[in-house]
Enzyme design. Sequence first.
Site, PDB file in Angstrom:
ATOM      1  N   CYS A  46       0.582  -1.550   0.265  1.00  0.00           N
ATOM      2  CA  CYS A  46      -0.102  -0.079   0.529  1.00  0.00           C
ATOM      3  C   CYS A  46       0.680   0.976  -0.153  1.00  0.00           C
ATOM      4  O   CYS A  46       0.533   1.993  -0.416  1.00  0.00           O
ATOM      5  CB  CYS A  46      -0.914  -0.282   1.234  1.00  0.00           C
ATOM      6  SG  CYS A  46      -0.147  -0.404   2.787  1.00  0.00           S
TER       7      CYS A  46
ATOM      8  N   HIS B  35      -1.320   0.941   7.381  1.00  0.00           N
ATOM      9  CA  HIS B  35      -2.079   0.986   6.040  1.00  0.00           C
ATOM     10  C   HIS B  35      -1.588   2.373   5.379  1.00  0.00           C
ATOM     11  O   HIS B  35      -1.963   3.435   6.405  1.00  0.00           O
ATOM     12  CB  HIS B  35      -3.914   0.737   5.921  1.00  0.00           C
ATOM     13  CG  HIS B  35      -3.750   1.106   4.596  1.00  0.00           C
ATOM     14  ND1 HIS B  35      -4.027  -0.255   3.659  1.00  0.00           N
ATOM     15  CD2 HIS B  35      -4.850   1.427   4.256  1.00  0.00           C
ATOM     16  CE1 HIS B  35      -4.192   0.128   2.390  1.00  0.00           C
ATOM     17  NE2 HIS B  35      -5.099   1.153   3.014  1.00  0.00           N
TER      18      HIS B  35
END
Length: 1232
Positions: free
Chosen positions: A178, A482
């Site tokens: 990510c 994330h």
Amino acid sequence: MVPGEDGPLVPKEIENAADEPRVLCIVQDTTSCKTINERITLNLPASTSVRQLFDDVASKVGYVSGTFSLKFGNGDMTELDAAQGQSLLDAGFEAGKKNFLHLTDKNGEQPQLTSDESGTADSSGLDDSTQEKFIGPLPRDGSVGCTSDYVSQNYSYSSLLSKSDTGYVGLVNQAMTCYLNSLLQTLFMTPEFRNALYKWAFEESEEDPVTSIPYQLQRLFVLLQTSKKRAIETTDVTRSFGWDSSEAWQQHDVQELCRVMFDALEQKWKQTEQADLINQLYQGKLKDYVRCLECGYESWRIDTFLDIPLVIRPYGSSTAFGSVEEALHAFIQPETLDGPNQYFCERCKKKCDARKGLRFLHFPYLLTLQLKRFDFDYTSMHRIKLNDRMTFPEELDMSPFIDVEDEKSPQTESCTDSGAENEGSCHSDQMSNDFCSDDTLDEGICLESSNSVDKPNKSPEKNSLYELFSVMVHSGSAAGGHYYACIKSFADDQWYSFNDQHVSRITPEDIKKTYGGSTGNRGYYSSAFASSTNAYMLMYRLKNPARNARFLEASDFPEHIKSLVQKEKEQEEEEKRQREIERNTCKLKLFCMHPVKQILMENKLEVHKDKTMKEAVEIAYKIMDLEGVVPLDCCRLVKYDEFHDYLERSYEDEEDRPMGLLLGGIKSSYMFDLLLETKRPDQVFQSYKPGEVMVKVYVVDLKTETIAAPVSVRAYLSQSIQEFKQLISKSIDLPPEHMRIVLERCYNDLRLLSVPNKTLKAEGFFRSNKVFVESSDSTDHQLSFPDSHLWKLLDRHANTIRLYVSLPEHVPGSHASRSTCLKSCGDFCERVKGSSKSVDAILEESTEKLKSLSLQQQEESGNGDSSKSTEGSDFENIDSPLNEADSSGSADNRELENRILPADPENNFPSEERSDSDINNDRSTSSVDSDILSSSHSSDTLCNADNAPIPLANGLDTHSITSSRRSKANEGKKETWDTAEEDSGTDSEYDESGKSRGEAQYMYFKAEMNSGEEGSREGQKCLLVNVDKRITLSAFKQQLEPFVGVSSSQFKVFRVYASNQEFESVRLNETLSSFSDDNKITIRLGRALKKGEYRVKVFQLLVNEAEPCKFLLDAVFAKGMSVRQSKEELIPQLREQCGLELSIDRFRLRKKTWKNPGTVFLDYHMYENEISISSNWEVFLEVLEDCEKMKSMSQLSLLTKRWRPSQLRLDPFQEIVLETNSVLELKEKVRE
């Protein structure tokens, strides 16, 4: 759109409906339409209709509404009616709870995917009227679902086939990439970077496109701009980085990745137009200076930067900076060097108070600010994340941060770089102003003007205003999290959230949520595992209309980019066609019994649903490579159950029907397989009907003691035994009057079918069955079945396995007795090659020679009486008692079948190997080894000490119980060294009375030469042995003596596993029940282990070598032997085999754990008493520089290395022996 209080964005039109109950629907796609099924979550108002639910699900997963079914996920799997207009509550949904649904095929047909043509948008700008479709707000705190400020999306490899409504394309998260996706999207949304990348032309002749980072980035940007997919893969980009698949599972720092990527691009772009692109766009310059406060002398150095790291919370402070502006001021705030930190002034020639700091000289066109969210807490000794609130403006004025002069020393002026090395020393009266002479061509802000040479420029450029366009956000803790990016498009000034494959519109209010800090419903805290969502990296662009670029339109693309666009478009269309074909392809396992080799072949059949059965047969015919072996018209496909070896049905008169209908539609997996059945041209295919059972009939001939190949017969479970006999009689032309049928129910569980009126179902017939049929008028019918000749023949057939035995190439030896054995074996081999004499006759001659050899050895040694008879020979009575009745049989066809008779108890046999009790009491045997050992003792072994049948509960003796045969399901299981049975320990070949443990039961053994065995070396002799697997290893070795040429105590048996890995079999009292057909065995010459002996692998310990573990030799240690005795035996072996001249006091043995050294074994230690020892044990041999320092087990041996900071190196390992095991003693030893 308006933001919720602590949740995601809420459309204005439903904001007033916040009090309405909501239904949380979790939908799992169970169809095989996509490669990976996704799971979606919908939070809908309770008043939503069922019809609208179908439309919303279709929109989310990319299916056409009405082409799929929805079923409740509870036990009854109730199907929802798509045409219903009732609300979700009326349809049975529960508000405030999770409602699980399954998305399934409708009427056996897969869902239809929406057109890939929808949702396209030009990359240079988006349609302002395009609106993001929100199904509803996700749950907030206090409701079902996530309670965090950040509501995560479903990061699955979901629908990659329909573009987002925003017109932008997402990036697939490979695993933990990510951070990479957020950086790539930021670079893609930077017009200057994207346009410059497009202008670079890749020369395929000069570089491999797979490893070219600029080319893969260029290709990725083209796909992001022109692809019609929702998200695309980044595997080609990461592969160009040189990453393997494991790198995708490692999360890296996005700022670190940015620098690495820029360095790689600069290396690739050398000597091109883009050689200085990174510097022109991202590089700034600052001065690192130290100024004397007494004389004003200043020493400085010019540094460049690609990003500015801003501290969130100063070290030692409990208060964080509240804004980016505060952090920037702190960044350039000078510090005073006084006291012990005074600066040595070159002009004053002494230490003076000074001021040290940084000054910005030049800001880049694209300004990158890194917010240092991650820190180390020295109190808890953990890495932590700082979630303090730090604001950042949408427009940032950088003019206050350029060349801030020292207010306390107004007479001291800043000095600029005039040297080629960008550093120097100067005074206020020795200034030059050449720094900006070559910087005025770059975008950005320069400290001085290029035509001002007499005095420094005290005012910055007017254009110093930057606008924010990218916020890279981290959600999580210091332990992991994330990344995603919030990016403003310069085409329409709209903010978007690029969250892996999900792209959505957001508002400037959502950007403010990334400031960090506490929220209204959760207290702020910061620790190693504190999780929050806040900005991590900011990107600003200089506001300069003359320099601000816009994205290139497709019509303005360079020619090489247009070619690349066309190439990618064609590839995408081809992928689309392949997906369509894949969706309509039936995939099954395909089997075929090769008509010549008689081997069951396995492959995979992939056939389009619209292909006919006739076309499918042609495809299967080519897959199985039967061209030239059997004609195509002699083949057909039938429905087949491979597990039960059962032919379910045939497809007569259906050659023109499509496979999709015949197979019941397209499914992800089928409960059956297909068999390509073959026949001879003069044969007719048999019809297989559903409901029939298949019976493989084996015809037994008692006279020749042979069992013919099976014949398949189809029957019905309702048929009686008498009717079944009539059916078999017609199929194989046998008289039914004297027919005996034996059913093998469960792996050689033999059952005589003697009740004529009993049905096949009552007798235990199933889908696939195996029977033996014998029809003769012999007197064998009058005997009970367990005592009959038929039972003995079937029992032998069931327990006989085929082994390949590789014999040693050379038999070394010098004395007369071994030469005699060699000559006997050599004569035997030559006769096998050059004469028609039977193997049995040759073996009889070899046996007689071995008998003579045994007598000769007894006479030479003076042991035993020469007048003793040879009744105790292991090879007495070679002929089978079953063959005595038929003495007219050909000698060439006789089989070597031995009843091992009691040996003469007075003969002096050596007492070899270990007993079972020794194995069970072996303390060194692990739990895993114990399980293996316990499983190796087969309960069906017929050999017992007193040769007495074991009474069973059913009244039968042990002869009615046969050894367990390998199941069909496990026949294809690949044997490996770590799953197969491992021999551990040894057992004596003879019991205390001297009787051979293999003498208790008649065993079958037949051997013949096999020179064509695969894998055997040229010139190596190989035996094909058919042997009863209930024979013990001891008896098996005795049977091999004539072929090896030496006694069984002088050779070893190695079992060969997968990848040609060999392990010695030493448990002589164990049977061969763990072996199976076509297993391989290697015979090696050498003394077999005696009772209490263990084979040990000796490795040399080289602590200062790159490979610290070097194999030396195999040795034999005995129970009760001291370590010193074993060292004495090792010395001559080390000298002869390894060339090591060692004295007994200059080496030691120690425990080996993998490659790590363990306990030092002292000379007086005894094996099995103080030192646990086991089969295939491993030890380290360590050569000592001096005499042994270890004298007692209370001492502790440590290996230490000394670190030399001045030389930046480590010294070799040195041993330290501690007496008291204290830290104080360790320090003293190290100091010495």
